[in-house]
Design a protein around this motif. Structure first.
Motif, short mmCIF file in Angstrom:
data_model
loop_
_atom_site.label_atom_id
_atom_site.label_comp_id
_atom_site.label_asym_id
_atom_site.label_seq_id
_atom_site.Cartn_x
_atom_site.Cartn_y
_atom_site.Cartn_z
N ARG A 155 0.82 -1.22 0.00
CA ARG A 155 0.00 0.00 0.00
C ARG A 155 0.85 1.27 0.00
O ARG A 155 0.40 2.33 -0.46
N VAL A 156 2.08 1.18 0.50
CA VAL A 156 2.97 2.35 0.46
C VAL A 156 3.31 2.70 -0.98
O VAL A 156 3.23 3.87 -1.40
N LEU A 157 3.68 1.69 -1.78
CA LEU A 157 3.99 1.94 -3.19
C LEU A 157 2.75 2.42 -3.93
O LEU A 157 2.84 3.30 -4.80
N ILE A 158 1.60 1.87 -3.60
CA ILE A 158 0.37 2.32 -4.24
C ILE A 158 0.12 3.80 -3.92
O ILE A 158 -0.23 4.60 -4.80
N GLY A 159 0.32 4.18 -2.67
CA GLY A 159 0.15 5.58 -2.29
C GLY A 159 1.10 6.50 -3.03
O GLY A 159 0.71 7.58 -3.49
N ARG A 160 2.33 6.06 -3.18
CA ARG A 160 3.30 6.86 -3.95
C ARG A 160 2.87 6.98 -5.40
O ARG A 160 2.99 8.06 -6.02
N GLY A 161 2.38 5.87 -5.94
CA GLY A 161 1.96 5.89 -7.33
C GLY A 161 0.77 6.81 -7.56
O GLY A 161 0.75 7.58 -8.54
N LEU A 162 -0.20 6.75 -6.68
CA LEU A 162 -1.38 7.62 -6.83
C LEU A 162 -0.99 9.09 -6.68
O LEU A 162 -1.52 9.96 -7.39
N ALA A 163 -0.04 9.37 -5.78
CA ALA A 163 0.43 10.75 -5.62
C ALA A 163 1.15 11.23 -6.88
O ALA A 163 0.96 12.38 -7.33
N ALA A 164 1.96 10.36 -7.47
CA ALA A 164 2.65 10.73 -8.72
C ALA A 164 1.65 10.95 -9.85
O ALA A 164 1.82 11.85 -10.68
N LEU A 165 0.60 10.14 -9.88
CA LEU A 165 -0.44 10.30 -10.89
C LEU A 165 -1.15 11.64 -10.72
O LEU A 165 -1.46 12.33 -11.71
N ASP A 166 -1.39 12.02 -9.49
CA ASP A 166 -2.00 13.34 -9.23
C ASP A 166 -1.09 14.47 -9.70
O ASP A 166 -1.56 15.47 -10.25
#
Length: 430
Positions: free
Chosen positions: A284-295
């Motif tokens: 979930r940490v990597l997912i959070g980073r990915g969603l932030a980068a997408l934003d």
């Protein structure tokens, strides 16, 4: 002389392990700074390796310095000055540079390190662009990027891509010679050239990631080290080029894809398909980073960039805590948008899968069948694999078995081949 290869044979002590780690961390910074000095990436790498050899000789006795990166740079710069003098290349400009470097070496290490940091970001970005220059073949760009920016040895790169070490060594040597012969400037491209050159850098990073995520050949389905190298390069690039939306789009895509790594293999190393994965194992940490980068990509106006769109698809999966919650109609719509931005039969094949999940296997099969005559997919194993899956869902196991067997004959990855043959065998009993 390929000094980093030497590390692998002398890592029996804590000092040599430390040197190995320092090289992996600092080599790109060293080579980038030295390339700015001498104007030739091949010579710069040789100088960095010479400094590393000195470290291998001295640090076991003296200990690892407090600032090993600055120590290596100071040593390499002295070698650069000696080289310039020995080759009688010192014109006034070189003399001035030599005097400046000598004076710099007399200062305290913290001051030297601070002066290096003034340029390190720009130099690393320049090194990325020169390693991925279009004058090089795609294979050469990948090899040189992993060598210069990833800190990998020739042996490691050869093993990762399943080619003989000698072949990889020649590929790297030719790439450096090509850059030297073409007098490729050590600079960040500007204006209209920047977009095309940046696309080349992103392509190389994603090629490395994909080879790690789904290996095209060999006995292992994944090679996590390559994923990690690509992700590290992507994160560095995002820091160096924070205003480029597609950079953040690519980072988002890799972060989210990498989040599934622990769930993609069973205890025997056999593949687990996306819909069968235990999503509690997703990071979930990597997912959070990915969603932030997408934003960030969207905030910069890049929501419809190719990598951002692929990241948006990955995000749909990441947001579904169980497979049944996946928003397949949205994924199908995003694939349609991606096909408009970058038309590709592979994109259409993926859209067919999404359509089958959203509206039933018949809808997907209709599109897959339309792709059967596509020349570029003739040897693509995922086309018969997807078709076999859809035929099974439609209650046509005999046809499905033929497709799975054909897919198995086309893949070069042993794990994937075993999976496809197992599916073919299972279709006989259906």
């Amino acid at each position: 002389m390929v000094v980093p290869a030497l590390i692998g044979s002398v890592t029996t002590t804590e000092t040599h392990r430390a040197i190995n780690a320092v090289w992996r961390i600092e080599s790109a910074r060293l080579i980038a700074g030295l390339t700015r000095m001498v104007g030739d990436v091949g010579i710069a790498e040789d100088l960095a390796q010479d400094a590393l050899l000195v470290a291998l000789e001295r640090w076991p006795e003296s200990g690892v310095p407090d600032n090993p990166g600055a120590w290596l740079m100071t040593t390499a710069k002295r070698r650069a000055i000696d080289l310039l003098r020995r080759d009688k290349l010192l014109d006034r400009k070189h003399e001035q540079l030599g005097h400046e470097l000598e004076a710099e070496q007399e200062r305290a290490v913290p001051d030297l390190d601070a002066s290096l940091d003034d340029h390190v970001g720009d130099d690393l970005l320049r090194l990325m662009f020169i390693s991925c220059h279009p004058v090089l073949s795609t294979e050469a760009r990948v090899a040189l990027t992993l060598r210069l920016l990833g800190g990998l040895t020739t042996d490691e790169i050869a093993r990762a891509f399943l080619v003989p070490i000698a072949t990889m060594a020649q590929r790297i040597v030719r790439a450096k010679r090509t850059l030297s012969d073409a007098r490729v400037p050590f600079e960040v491209p500007r204006g209209a050239e920047l977009e095309a050159r940046l696309a080349s850098v992103l392509e190389v990073i994603y090629l490395v990631f994909n080879e790690g995520y789904s290996a095209t050949a060999g006995d292992d389905w994944m090679r996590p080290a390559l994923c990690e190298d690509a992700l590290r390069l992507g994160r560095v690039l995002a820091e160096l080029a924070p205003d480029e939306p597609e950079v953040h789009g690519l980072v988002a895509l890799m972060e989210i894809q990498a989040s599934r790594a622990r769930a993609r293999l069973n205890a025997s190393g056999e593949p687990i398909l996306l819909l069968d994965q235990d999503r509690a194992k997703w990071d979930r940490v990597l997912i959070g980073r990915g969603l932030a980068a997408l934003d960030r990509a969207a905030a910069l106006g890049g929501a419809r960039g190719p990598y951002a769109l692929q990241a948006a698809i990955a995000a749909c999966h990441a947001r579904a805590f169980v497979a049944d919650e996946t928003d397949w109609p949205r994924i199908a719509a995003i694939y349609q948008a991606l096909g408009q931005v970058t038309p590709s039969p592979v994109v259409e094949l993926n859209r067919a899968v999404a359509l089958s999940m959203a509206y039933g296997p018949a809808a997907g099969l209709e599109l897959v069948d339309a792709l059967l005559s596509e020349p570029s997919l003739k040897g693509y194993h995922l086309l018969p694999s997807v078709r076999g899956d859809l035929l099974m869902k439609l209650g046509r196991p005999g046809e499905a078995r033929i497709e799975f067997e054909r897919a198995a004959s086309l893949t070069k990855n042993a794990r994937e081949q075993a999976l496809l043959l197992a599916r073919a065998a299972a279709s006989k009993t259906s």
